[in-house]
Each structure stands twice: as structure tokens, then as C-alpha cells.
Scaffold this active site. Structure first.
Site, short mmCIF file in Angstrom:
data_model
loop_
_atom_site.label_atom_id
_atom_site.label_comp_id
_atom_site.label_asym_id
_atom_site.label_seq_id
_atom_site.Cartn_x
_atom_site.Cartn_y
_atom_site.Cartn_z
N GLY A 130 -29.61 -9.57 -17.85
CA GLY A 130 -30.87 -9.31 -18.51
C GLY A 130 -31.16 -7.84 -18.64
O GLY A 130 -31.78 -7.40 -19.62
N ALA A 131 -30.69 -7.04 -17.66
CA ALA A 131 -31.00 -5.61 -17.65
C ALA A 131 -29.83 -4.75 -18.11
O ALA A 131 -30.03 -3.69 -18.69
CB ALA A 131 -31.44 -5.17 -16.25
N SER A 132 -28.61 -5.17 -17.82
CA SER A 132 -27.46 -4.30 -18.12
C SER A 132 -26.28 -5.14 -18.56
O SER A 132 -26.27 -6.37 -18.45
CB SER A 132 -27.09 -3.48 -16.88
OG SER A 132 -26.69 -4.33 -15.81
N GLN A 160 -21.76 -4.86 -18.56
CA GLN A 160 -20.61 -4.15 -18.01
C GLN A 160 -19.34 -4.52 -18.77
O GLN A 160 -19.22 -5.61 -19.34
CB GLN A 160 -20.40 -4.50 -16.53
CG GLN A 160 -21.41 -3.91 -15.57
CD GLN A 160 -22.64 -4.79 -15.44
OE1 GLN A 160 -22.55 -6.00 -15.51
NE2 GLN A 160 -23.80 -4.17 -15.23
N GLU A 189 -20.21 -4.21 -9.67
CA GLU A 189 -20.34 -5.58 -10.16
C GLU A 189 -19.27 -5.86 -11.21
O GLU A 189 -18.63 -6.93 -11.19
CB GLU A 189 -21.72 -5.79 -10.76
CG GLU A 189 -22.85 -5.92 -9.76
CD GLU A 189 -24.14 -6.35 -10.44
OE1 GLU A 189 -24.21 -7.51 -10.90
OE2 GLU A 189 -25.07 -5.51 -10.53
#
Length: 554
Positions: A206-208, A210, A162
Site C-alpha cells: 500500500g505504501a511502497s 520493491q 523486504e
């Protein structure tokens, strides 16, 4: 809706590609298109990658979304066909039938699917693959023992992928891959023809979160095996290589960071009150990361240490101190975690040194939402403005915030107007549009603090507080390209959601790679190497020095 007619000039020589972004909350189909690279080879665009555009002539129908996320099919994988049918039917109705067999389709799942068991993952992907093969004539990869029945066309991508696709999308939109027209020795086939004008990429979900960027030359030489070699082909047939570092921090997105914060806050509060647990207000905890007077009942979903209150609901009451919120949330970065591969940033994750005098970053998703939707400060980032807006908002009374939200909803204003300044003073914090909902207002104080901590404490970005002090050196080409996009001299960091009215999305980066594969190599008679499947972008694969892109594996 009927597909374009065969005699449509827009359609002549046009190629299509489809990406289904199967996220945790829903699946979004996006149709892309690009003119035939052979027809563009000798025009003025020859020194840049193929021109990837929206796949429909109007501004709306190129995207179609269904909810909930495909991961909800884990308990009933056989329902994949019914779930996907409206998505693919939308694409079938808009792409001419004669082009279906040459149009690649990708169903790429992200965070939600990663949480399923391997057995449920395989079942959902298998049924999805079967449906796409039986219901459509779109181009799908052959079966692979490693990747599954649809090869790389239907799979789960990693957070690193991603990030890398997003990096490609940002730099494609900012013309970072356009070749420099050198003279004399610069015409030699080497990296001097491709100056480092790329932007770093930051994505906060929301979760990770990069990061992807192109380290300096010295770092390439020292730790080249820790980088991904991205290969793109220009319309002229020439290849460009970029060595990009990309990594992800799971649990460092705003929602999961908030969950960790709540767990730690409850734990710390109870630890401070062990001498007297009999008082009637034992479950009421002051929270500087909520606006003043906001009361929320929360149960920690995550807690670093199990204890008697680890799963107990507590009432958090906002005290509205942004400075204290920044201080209390900073330990969540885990900067004290051992670094096994120096240098490291937060959570002991290795990241090459970042030269902020030359590197410029663009942040998307939560970086944009937390800057623009409430504060109206999206775009070029100014630490002083951002901090001032956050302090003002966080310190407001919750009842007043709710009233302003109701008034804004009645007026149905589009977009946040940001701070309203009169005679050098802030007289209003702006008008919020319909995209600003109550949950966003509740969490804005924490999310703004988390963004500041990640940028400055986690990544190490300098706090520039006065525009007059922005005298950091930058390449002339970066300045020129930023100016063409209406961004002026590029700041160290800016939050964006689109460039030239094209949304910044990792799906665009994926399609740029696909379109690049169609360009004939400059060297006559050369046979392109087999494309490398992007599953190699797992963390362990990055350490092997694999080359990934349309040119194949090195």
C-alpha cells in the site's frame, strides 16, 4: 495445545525458527521448521538449501496474528509485553520446551514502525526486547551498540531488506538455488556450476513497491559495488553466491499512489476553473479511475503544491474510463525526475538494465490481489486479457457492481472465478469471494491502472499481446523448473501468492538464510565467518559493496 511428543517421528532432528512480521496493520507470528542439515547431508537433497517448511504438522496453527500494528504502542511502549504475549505463547505451546533455547526468534518491524520518531521506535523495540528475554527462553542475539539490546533479533528492517528476503523466498520455492550437476570442467568451483535460473521479484504494497533481481554478468562487472552479495549454503556444504540488485520506491504503493493521484486531480481541476469559482458544482470532479456513477468524498492527504484547495474535501464522481485512468496516473511515476546515476527507472532511482529476454519476474501482494481477486487472472500475465478485464470492470455501473457483490456474498463463493466466456464472448465478469470487500471494488480500477503503469512504463516490461508471439529466449533450466511447479513455460511476468501451497513471504526468505547458516562448510576445518547484520542493507550500505549472508562479510 501441547507441543509435539518427544517420540514423534516428524519431530526427530527438527529445528525451528520464529519470525514476527510486525506490520502496520498487525503482527503475524510464523513458525518455521527444517530437518537437521546434518541428517540430510548425503541424501538426494544435498544439492539444494535446507528444506524449510511450516513449523507445525497441521496447516493452520503455524501462523498467529494480532491487531493492530505494534507501531500503535508508540504512545505506550510499556504495553509491548501485553501485546506480544499471545503471539509468543502460541509459539511456546507448539515448539517442544527442550528446543526453545535453540530456536531463534525475530521480531522484524516494517512500514508502520518506520513512521515513528526515533525515540518512540527505540522505546517500543526496547520494551519488546525486555519482554522476549524475560518471558521466553527462545534464542535472542546479544546486545549491540549499533542494533540495540536484542541485536538483530528485534529491529526495524528496511524496504530493501523486504525485497531481498522476498527474492530469496521466491527463488527458494522455484528451486532457483539448486546446484547444477556439471561434468568435467563444470565441476570447477566457479559460477558455471550455478547457472542463472533465478526469478526477479516484484512486491507492491500500500505504501511502497520493491524490485529485486539478478542483473546480467556484464552489469555485475561494471557496477558490482551497487549489488548485494547473497550467500547461501547447500546441504552438501558448498556455497553459492548471487549478486542481487534491490531497491524500493516509498510512496509508490497503491494506496499512497492513489493519495497522490487525488491530490493532483483536485489541484488540476481547480486550476482549470480559476476563471469561475462561483459555480455550485465547484467541488464535483469527474474521475476516470472510479467505476461509472461511484461518488466518493475525498480530501487529498498529499499534494505536490500547496494551494487553497489542498486540504478541502471534494466529491469525485466515477466516469469509468480505464484508458484515461492509465493516462492520468502515468505522471505519478515521475519518470522526468533527474537521473543522477544512470540508468534510472521511475522517480530517478538507479536500476541496472533489465534483459527481459532472459529475466522472468514474479509479483506478489498487490500484483496478485489486483489480478486475481476481481479479474480471476492471477498467474501468467497476459496484457490483452488484463486490459480487457479492467476496461470491462471500470466501465460498469457502480450500482450493478454492488448488486453483484451482494449476490456473491449470499452465495459465499470462495475465490474469484474470473471472466466467464461463452462462444468467445465475455458473458460474466466472475463471482467474487468473501475476500473481495467494497473498498477493493471501489479502488480496483485505479489499482489495475497503477499496476499496468508500474510494469510497463515504470519498469519497462514489454507489452506482449499474443501468446503466439512469446518467442523470447529462456534457459532450459528455468523452463524445466517452472514446468515442475505447474507453471509451464515461464512468461515474462506472473503474479503469485504461493508455490506448492507454500505462501510467498519475505519471512520465508529470512528463515532460509537462518537454516543455511546451520550447514557445515564443505571445507573441513573451515570456520564460518561471523554473520553480517542485515541492517547493512540500507540504501547507503548497498553502495559500499558489503557482502551479506550466512558466510559473512567480504
Amino acid at each position: 495445545m501441547a507441543p509435539p511428543l518427544a517420540n514423534d517421528k516428524w519431530l526427530a532432528g527438527r529445528h525451528f525458527g520464529i519470525v514476527i512480521d510486525a506490520g502496520s496493520s498487525g503482527s503475524r507470528l510464523q513458525i518455521y521448521s527444517w530437518p537437521d542439515p546434518k541428517n540430510e547431508k548425503y541424501n538426494k537433497l544435498a544439492d539444494r538449501p535446507p528444506r524449510v517448511e511450516k513449523g507445525t504438522k497441521d496447516d493452520e496453527s503455524w501462523v498467529y496474528k494480532v491487531e493492530p500494528g505494534i507501531s500503535t504502542l508508540g504512545s505506550d511502549p510499556s504495553a509491548a509485553g501485553a501485546y506480544l504475549k499471545p503471539l509468543v505463547q502460541h509459539a511456546m505451546d507448539r515448539i517442544p520446551p527442550s528446543l526453545h533455547s535453540s530456536t531463534p526468534i525475530f521480531l522484524l518491524a516494517t512500514a508502520g514502525m518506520r513512521l515513528l520518531t526515533p525515540e518512540d521506535q527505540a522505546a517500543v523495540l526496547s520494551h519488546s526486547c525486555q519482554f522476549l528475554r524475560s518471558y521466553t527462553r527462545f534464542k535472542i542475539d546479544a546486545p549491540s551498540e549499533t542494533l540495540g539490546p536484542c541485536g538483530s533479533s528485534v529491529r526495524i528492517i528496511t524496504g530493501e531488506e523486504e525485497g531481498l528476503f522476498g527474492w530469496i523466498a521466491v527463488n527458494y520455492l522455484m528451486d532457483g538455488f539448486t546446484r547444477n550437476k556439471g561434468k568435467g570442467k563444470e565441476k570447477a568451483d566457479d559460477e558455471s556450476r550455478y547457472p542463472r535460473t533465478t526469478y526477479g521479484f516484484l512486491d507492491m504494497g500500500g505504501a511502497s513497491t520493491q524490485i529485486a533481481f539478478e542483473p546480467n554478468v556484464a552489469e555485475d562487472d561494471v557496477k558490482g559495488n551497487g549489488l548485494v552479495d547473497v550467500r547461501l549454503r547447500l546441504l552438501s556444504g558448498e556455497d553459492i553466491h548471487r549478486k542481487v540488485f534491490v531497491t524500493t520506491w516509498l510512496g509508490y504503493g497503491t494506496n499512497q499512489a492513489r493519495e497522490r493521484y487525488v491530490g493532483q486531480t483536485i489541484q488540476d481541476f481547480q486550476a482549470s476553473r480559476t476563471h469561475d469559482l462561483s459555480t455550485t458544482d465547484a467541488g464535483i470532479i469527474p474521475d476516470p479511475c472510479l467505476p461509472r456513477g461511484l461518488e466518493l468524498t475525498e480530501t487529498p492527504a498529499q499534494s505536490s503544491t500547496a494551494g487553497p484547495h489542498a486540504t478541502t474535501s471534494h466529491k469525485l464522481v466515477g466516469t469509468g474510463s480505464f484508458e484515461e485512468c492509465v493516462r492520468k496516473s502515468a505522471p505519478l511515476l515521475n519518470k522526468d525526475k533527474p537521473c543522477l546515476d544512470a540508468p534510472c527507472l521511475m522517480d530517478g532511482i538507479h536500476v541496472p538494465p533489465i534483459d527481459f529476454s532472459a529475466s522472468h519476474f514474479i509479483g506478489v501482494s498487490e500484483y496478485w490481489y489486483s489480478s486475481e481477486h476481481i479479474f480471476g487472472l492471477g498467474g501468467a500475465y497476459d496484457f490483452s486479457q488484463y486490459e480487457r478485464a479492467a476496461v470491462e470492470f471500470c466501465g460498469r455501473d457502480w450500482e450493478g457492481i454492488v448488486k453483484q457483490h451482494e449476490d456473491s456474498s449470499k452465495r459465499n463463493r470462495l475465490g474469484g472465478d474470473g471472466e466467464v466466456v461463452k462462444d468467445g464472448k465475455v458473458v460474466e465478469l466472475g463471482v467474487w469471494g468473501p475476500q473481495v470487500e467494497i473498498p477493493r471494488l471501489q479502488m480496483q480500477c485505479f489499482k489495475a491502472a497503477w499496476i499496468l503503469n508500474v510494469l510497463h512504463e515504470g519498469i519497462g516490461m514489454p507489452r506482449i499481446t499474443d501468446p503466439a508471439e512469446k518467442k523470447l529466449s529462456t534457459g532450459d533450466q528455468v523452463v524445466e523448473q517452472a514446468g515442475k511447479k505447474g507453471l509451464g513455460k515461464p512468461p515474462i511476468f506472473q503474479s503469485l501468492d504461493s508455490v506448492d501451497d507454500v505462501a510467498i513471504s519475505w519471512t520465508l526468505g529470512k528463515m532460509v538464510l537462518e537454516a543455511s547458516k546451520e550447514v557445515t562448510p564443505l571445507l573441513k576445518g573451515a570456520k564460518p565467518l561471523a554473520p553480517v547484520p542485515s541492517w547493512l542493507l540500507e540504501v547507503r550500505a548497498r553502495k559500499t559493496g558489503c557482502h551479506w549472508g550466512p558466510s559473512g562479510r567480504g
